[in-house]
Design a protein around this motif. Structure first.
Motif, PDB file in Angstrom:
ATOM      1  N   VAL A  84      -2.707  -1.876 -13.365  1.00  0.00           N
ATOM      2  CA  VAL A  84      -3.867  -1.060 -13.736  1.00  0.00           C
ATOM      3  C   VAL A  84      -4.039   0.113 -12.771  1.00  0.00           C
ATOM      4  N   LEU A  85      -4.304   1.288 -13.315  1.00  0.00           N
ATOM      5  CA  LEU A  85      -4.685   2.454 -12.507  1.00  0.00           C
ATOM      6  C   LEU A  85      -6.109   2.846 -12.876  1.00  0.00           C
ATOM      7  N   ASP A  86      -6.992   2.843 -11.877  1.00  0.00           N
ATOM      8  CA  ASP A  86      -8.375   3.265 -12.100  1.00  0.00           C
ATOM      9  C   ASP A  86      -8.536   4.684 -11.554  1.00  0.00           C
ATOM     10  N   VAL A  87      -8.793   5.624 -12.467  1.00  0.00           N
ATOM     11  CA  VAL A  87      -8.889   7.028 -12.082  1.00  0.00           C
ATOM     12  C   VAL A  87     -10.350   7.349 -11.747  1.00  0.00           C
ATOM     13  N   GLY A  88     -10.587   7.762 -10.516  1.00  0.00           N
ATOM     14  CA  GLY A  88     -11.960   7.981 -10.065  1.00  0.00           C
ATOM     15  C   GLY A  88     -12.581   6.636  -9.732  1.00  0.00           C
ATOM     16  N   CYS A  89     -11.927   5.905  -8.839  1.00  0.00           N
ATOM     17  CA  CYS A  89     -12.277   4.488  -8.642  1.00  0.00           C
ATOM     18  C   CYS A  89     -13.439   4.292  -7.677  1.00  0.00           C
ATOM     19  N   GLY A  90     -13.982   5.394  -7.116  1.00  0.00           N
ATOM     20  CA  GLY A  90     -15.151   5.264  -6.247  1.00  0.00           C
ATOM     21  C   GLY A  90     -14.875   4.388  -5.048  1.00  0.00           C
ATOM     22  N   ASP A  91     -15.764   3.429  -4.805  1.00  0.00           N
ATOM     23  CA  ASP A  91     -15.566   2.539  -3.658  1.00  0.00           C
ATOM     24  C   ASP A  91     -14.742   1.301  -4.029  1.00  0.00           C
ATOM     25  N   GLY A  92     -14.180   1.283  -5.226  1.00  0.00           N
ATOM     26  CA  GLY A  92     -13.258   0.217  -5.594  1.00  0.00           C
ATOM     27  C   GLY A  92     -13.903  -0.988  -6.255  1.00  0.00           C
ATOM     28  N   LEU A 150     -14.709  -1.696  -9.407  1.00  0.00           N
ATOM     29  CA  LEU A 150     -14.011  -2.195 -10.600  1.00  0.00           C
ATOM     30  C   LEU A 150     -12.652  -2.780 -10.244  1.00  0.00           C
ATOM     31  N   LEU A 151     -11.911  -2.090  -9.355  1.00  0.00           N
ATOM     32  CA  LEU A 151     -10.588  -2.583  -8.979  1.00  0.00           C
ATOM     33  C   LEU A 151     -10.687  -3.949  -8.314  1.00  0.00           C
ATOM     34  N   ALA A 152     -11.675  -4.109  -7.448  1.00  0.00           N
ATOM     35  CA  ALA A 152     -11.860  -5.399  -6.776  1.00  0.00           C
ATOM     36  C   ALA A 152     -12.190  -6.483  -7.809  1.00  0.00           C
ATOM     37  N   LEU A 153     -13.012  -6.105  -8.792  1.00  0.00           N
ATOM     38  CA  LEU A 153     -13.375  -7.051  -9.861  1.00  0.00           C
ATOM     39  C   LEU A 153     -12.135  -7.443 -10.672  1.00  0.00           C
ATOM     40  N   LEU A 154     -11.317  -6.436 -11.002  1.00  0.00           N
ATOM     41  CA  LEU A 154     -10.113  -6.695 -11.783  1.00  0.00           C
ATOM     42  C   LEU A 154      -9.113  -7.546 -11.007  1.00  0.00           C
ATOM     43  N   ALA A 155      -9.021  -7.276  -9.695  1.00  0.00           N
ATOM     44  CA  ALA A 155      -8.102  -8.065  -8.877  1.00  0.00           C
ATOM     45  C   ALA A 155      -8.571  -9.514  -8.809  1.00  0.00           C
ATOM     46  N   ALA A 156      -9.871  -9.697  -8.658  1.00  0.00           N
ATOM     47  CA  ALA A 156     -10.402 -11.055  -8.511  1.00  0.00           C
ATOM     48  C   ALA A 156     -10.415 -11.805  -9.840  1.00  0.00           C
ATOM     49  N   ARG A 157     -10.832 -11.108 -10.891  1.00  0.00           N
ATOM     50  CA  ARG A 157     -11.071 -11.823 -12.147  1.00  0.00           C
ATOM     51  C   ARG A 157      -9.842 -11.851 -13.051  1.00  0.00           C
ATOM     52  N   ARG A 158      -9.064 -10.781 -13.020  1.00  0.00           N
ATOM     53  CA  ARG A 158      -7.924 -10.685 -13.936  1.00  0.00           C
ATOM     54  C   ARG A 158      -6.588 -10.686 -13.211  1.00  0.00           C
ATOM     55  N   ASN A 159      -6.609 -10.815 -11.884  1.00  0.00           N
ATOM     56  CA  ASN A 159      -5.378 -10.912 -11.102  1.00  0.00           C
ATOM     57  C   ASN A 159      -4.425  -9.746 -11.381  1.00  0.00           C
ATOM     58  N   VAL A 160      -4.963  -8.548 -11.472  1.00  0.00           N
ATOM     59  CA  VAL A 160      -4.123  -7.399 -11.807  1.00  0.00           C
ATOM     60  C   VAL A 160      -3.519  -6.791 -10.536  1.00  0.00           C
ATOM     61  N   ASP A 161      -2.441  -6.021 -10.725  1.00  0.00           N
ATOM     62  CA  ASP A 161      -1.902  -5.162  -9.674  1.00  0.00           C
ATOM     63  C   ASP A 161      -2.732  -3.883  -9.737  1.00  0.00           C
ATOM     64  N   ALA A 162      -3.687  -3.759  -8.814  1.00  0.00           N
ATOM     65  CA  ALA A 162      -4.723  -2.725  -8.927  1.00  0.00           C
ATOM     66  C   ALA A 162      -4.403  -1.499  -8.090  1.00  0.00           C
ATOM     67  N   ARG A 163      -4.388  -0.345  -8.731  1.00  0.00           N
ATOM     68  CA  ARG A 163      -4.183   0.931  -8.034  1.00  0.00           C
ATOM     69  C   ARG A 163      -5.318   1.864  -8.403  1.00  0.00           C
ATOM     70  N   GLY A 164      -5.575   2.844  -7.514  1.00  0.00           N
ATOM     71  CA  GLY A 164      -6.663   3.767  -7.810  1.00  0.00           C
ATOM     72  C   GLY A 164      -6.404   5.182  -7.323  1.00  0.00           C
ATOM     73  N   ILE A 165      -7.139   6.109  -7.927  1.00  0.00           N
ATOM     74  CA  ILE A 165      -7.197   7.492  -7.460  1.00  0.00           C
ATOM     75  C   ILE A 165      -8.664   7.811  -7.227  1.00  0.00           C
ATOM     76  N   GLU A 166      -8.975   8.417  -6.085  1.00  0.00           N
ATOM     77  CA  GLU A 166     -10.360   8.751  -5.806  1.00  0.00           C
ATOM     78  C   GLU A 166     -10.425  10.084  -5.056  1.00  0.00           C
ATOM     79  N   LEU A 167     -11.395  10.880  -5.427  1.00  0.00           N
ATOM     80  CA  LEU A 167     -11.525  12.219  -4.853  1.00  0.00           C
ATOM     81  C   LEU A 167     -12.082  12.189  -3.436  1.00  0.00           C
ATOM     82  N   SER A 168     -13.044  11.322  -3.181  1.00  0.00           N
ATOM     83  CA  SER A 168     -13.743  11.387  -1.893  1.00  0.00           C
ATOM     84  C   SER A 168     -13.025  10.564  -0.833  1.00  0.00           C
ATOM     85  N   ARG A 169     -12.963  11.154   0.377  1.00  0.00           N
ATOM     86  CA  ARG A 169     -12.350  10.492   1.524  1.00  0.00           C
ATOM     87  C   ARG A 169     -13.026   9.159   1.821  1.00  0.00           C
TER      88      ARG A 169
END
Lengths: 408, 203
Positions: free
Chosen positions: B21-29, B31-50
């Motif tokens: 999964v790629l989450d575009v604009g993933c913020g502080d993560g 959704l990705l953390a939820l997906l990793a925990a609940r759906r065991n996905v290989d979670a990747r993200g792109i985020e604008l803010s440092r």
């Protein structure tokens, strides 16, 4: 192959006497691994070193599973003294802000190894070392070397230490090149990789800067075709000019302006001469002359050349993604906004390739006006990112016990 | 996990276990953390803010600093099972290009967005003659990052135009509950405060 314990080691940190750099080139105040023909170093240029050595420092304790080793790769003019007093300069280790007890690379949790690169001048075999065939310094008889040769040599050291896989490899600039080479050459031996302020190849502009530096060294009559050690001279002027030029590329216009502006050095007015009227001139002259006292001119030629030759994509049919194909390593890439030596697009090219190869990668561009050298300085944003990355990698590797660990 | 935002939970339910999964604009993560925990996905993200990236990296997520408008083009075709754009499409410069890229690099795309056709928004423009400011969209027109608002109907039109097939669509009303699938589009467009679409390529 023998390993020698640190003769001077930690006890020497209280001594005030500074070590002789010429002596350090062959007899370093460091741990030393010596290799013979059974562990010959085969180099990219075709040469084979069958009597060679690597000088290194370690910090922290290797765990029973031998799974907590972190290899730190130094930059062009760095050395193995990453977190202890430098025996040649008497100054603190070059990355003590990052490495130590409770620091982002926590030596209470991990076992840190930092070795002098092959081709360097602080105890690993290089142009300043004694050539066993002649009894004199190698000078230009030393084979031209590459970043991959440096990494091959480090792999021998890691074997020698009985470590199968490294928890992490980290480095900036030329150190970052080694990190990328490690991840590409030995993907199964690198759990986490942190290439900082670096690129997968040296740009034309960077090769150009290096060439100016080399020409400055070689134009110095005291260089003597590279045989200056035989005559007990040193091309101090040439190497100093090389360093002055290079040093400008490590900073930024903003950093120079903030530090010096157009301020005059210990004088009220211009002298209408070529004295160092400006503080920035005085500063650069000091950088040049102090560098000469600790660094060997021929080593400078060889190491700059190794960086110039680095082009990881070219080694893989022009595709950087292929250099990392199938990699299970987790990467953390960082660049700095004001770095014009390895600007952010260089890091993005690495990230792009890692994404294309499906590797796990994190990337952040950090705000700093300190230029390329920012990776060596106290940059809280960098530390926060590395702490987070290392902590989560350590949990994934089962380090830091069963607690939360990693001081996030 | 009971306090998870309803739209994020809905997205998580659309994602197959163990996928990439790629989450575009993933913020502080979140959704990705939820997906990793609940759906065991290989979670990747792109985020604008440092700050967002640093927070994600500290959570152990693989996130790169980047921009949906410029960086999606760098990814190869079919790199992911799902590419997710959660409450972000209205802030992109070129939503159509972003959506096309998502469908190129992912086998499926999941898009959630605020519905500008919701009755409360229509009412603010129609009755007060002002750009709407709501609890969900609290910024005034002059400082909002949202430059490309659309309604559910607009979004469906764009999907048709670029050949995206809707596998599943859900509209949530102001209370956060699912408006039944049997409701007609005009009803969704009027009473859906936000929508979540699961899309795939037509060919």
């Amino acid at each position: 192959m023998t390993a020698r314990t640190n003769k001077t080691g930690k006890a020497s940190t209280t001594a005030s006497a500074l070590a002789d750099p010429v002596r350090e080139a062959s007899e370093p105040s460091s741990l030393l691994a010596r290799f013979g023909s059974e562990r010959a170093l085969t180099m990219d240029c075709g040469a084979v070193l069958d009597q060679w050595q690597i000088a290194y420092q370690t910090y922290g304790v290797l765990n029973a599973a031998r799974s907590n080793a972190v290899l730190v790769c130094h930059a062009l003019t760095g050395d193995q003294h990453v977190a202890n007093r430098n025996p040649v300069t008497g100054k603190p280790g070059w990355w003590e802000v990052l490495i130590g007890p409770g620091k982002p690379i926590d030596t209470e949790q991990v076992f840190v190894i930092c070795s002098n690169v092959v081709g360097g001048c602080l105890g690993s075999t290089g142009p300043a070392s004694v050539n066993p065939m002649t009894g004199k310094a190698y000078g230009l008889d030393f084979p031209l070397l590459t970043i991959r040769d440096m990494v091959r040599a480090q792999a021998h050291l890691i074997d020698h230490l009985g470590i199968d896989s490294l928890f992490a490899v980290i480095g900036g600039s030329m150190g970052g090149m080694q990190v990328l080479q490690w991840a590409s050459s030995y993907p199964e031996r690198v759990f986490a990789a942190m290439p900082l302020a670096t690129g997968a190849r040296h740009s034309a502009q960077n090769i150009a800067f290096h060439e100016v530096g080399r020409q400055a060294v070689m134009a110095d009559p005291d260089w003597r075709g590279g045989r200056y050690l035989d005559g007990n001279t040193r091309p101090a002027k040439g190497l100093s000019v090389a360093r002055m030029g290079a040093h400008i590329t490590y900073l930024s216009e903003a950093a120079l302006h903030r530090k010096f502006g157009r301020n005059l050095q210990d004088r009220e007015a211009r002298t209408f001469s070529f004295d160092a009227d400006f503080q920035v001139e005085s500063y650069l002259r000091h950088q040049g002359s102090s560098f000469v006292e600790r660094f060997d001119a021929n080593c400078y030629l060889y190491l700059t050349r190794a960086m110039d030759y680095f082009d990881l994509a070219a080694d893989h049919g022009g595709s950087l993604a292929r250099a990392f194909a199938g990699s299970k390593t987790r990467f953390c890439v960082a660049s700095f906004t004001s770095d014009w030596l390895f600007p952010t697009p260089d890091s993005r090219a690495i990230v792009h390739a890692l994404n294309a190869s499906g590797a796990s990668v994190s990337f952040v561009e950090l705000e700093s006006d300190k230029g390329h050298d920012a990776f060596l300085l106290d940059e809280p944003q960098l530390f926060a990112t590395l702490r987070g990355f290392i902590g989560s990698a350590a949990r994934a590797r089962g380090l830091y016990g069963s607690g939360t660990g990693g001081r996030p | 996990m009971s306090d998870v935002r309803i739209d994020l939970s809905l997205i998580a339910d659309m994602v197959e276990k163990g996928s990439r999964v790629l989450d575009v604009g993933c913020g502080d993560g979140e959704l990705l953390a939820l997906l990793a925990a609940r759906r065991n996905v290989d979670a990747r993200g792109i985020e604008l803010s440092r700050e967002g990236v640093a927070g994600c990296v500290a959570r152990g997520l693989s996130v790169i600093q980047g921009d949906a408008d410029t960086d999606l083009g760098d990814y190869p075709d079919d790199a992911f099972d799902y590419v997710i754009l959660s409450q972000t499409i209205q802030a992109t410069r070129a939503p159509r290009l972003v959506l096309e890229n998502m469908l190129r690099i992912g086998r499926r795309a999941i898009v959630s967005f605020p519905n500008f056709g919701h009755w409360s928004i229509r009412a603010q423009i129609a009755l007060r003659g002002q750009m709407p400011v709501t609890g969900q969209l609290p910024d005034s027109w002059y400082d909002t990052p949202n430059i490309h608002f659309c309604t559910i109907r607009d979004f469906v039109q764009l999907c048709d135009k670029i050949g995206a097939v809707t596998e599943r669509a859900v509209a949530l009303n102001a209370a956060g509950s699912d408006i039944g699938v049997k409701a007609p589009w005009w009803f969704w467009n009027l009473f859906g405060q936000q929508a979540v679409f699961l899309l795939k390529r037509s060919v």
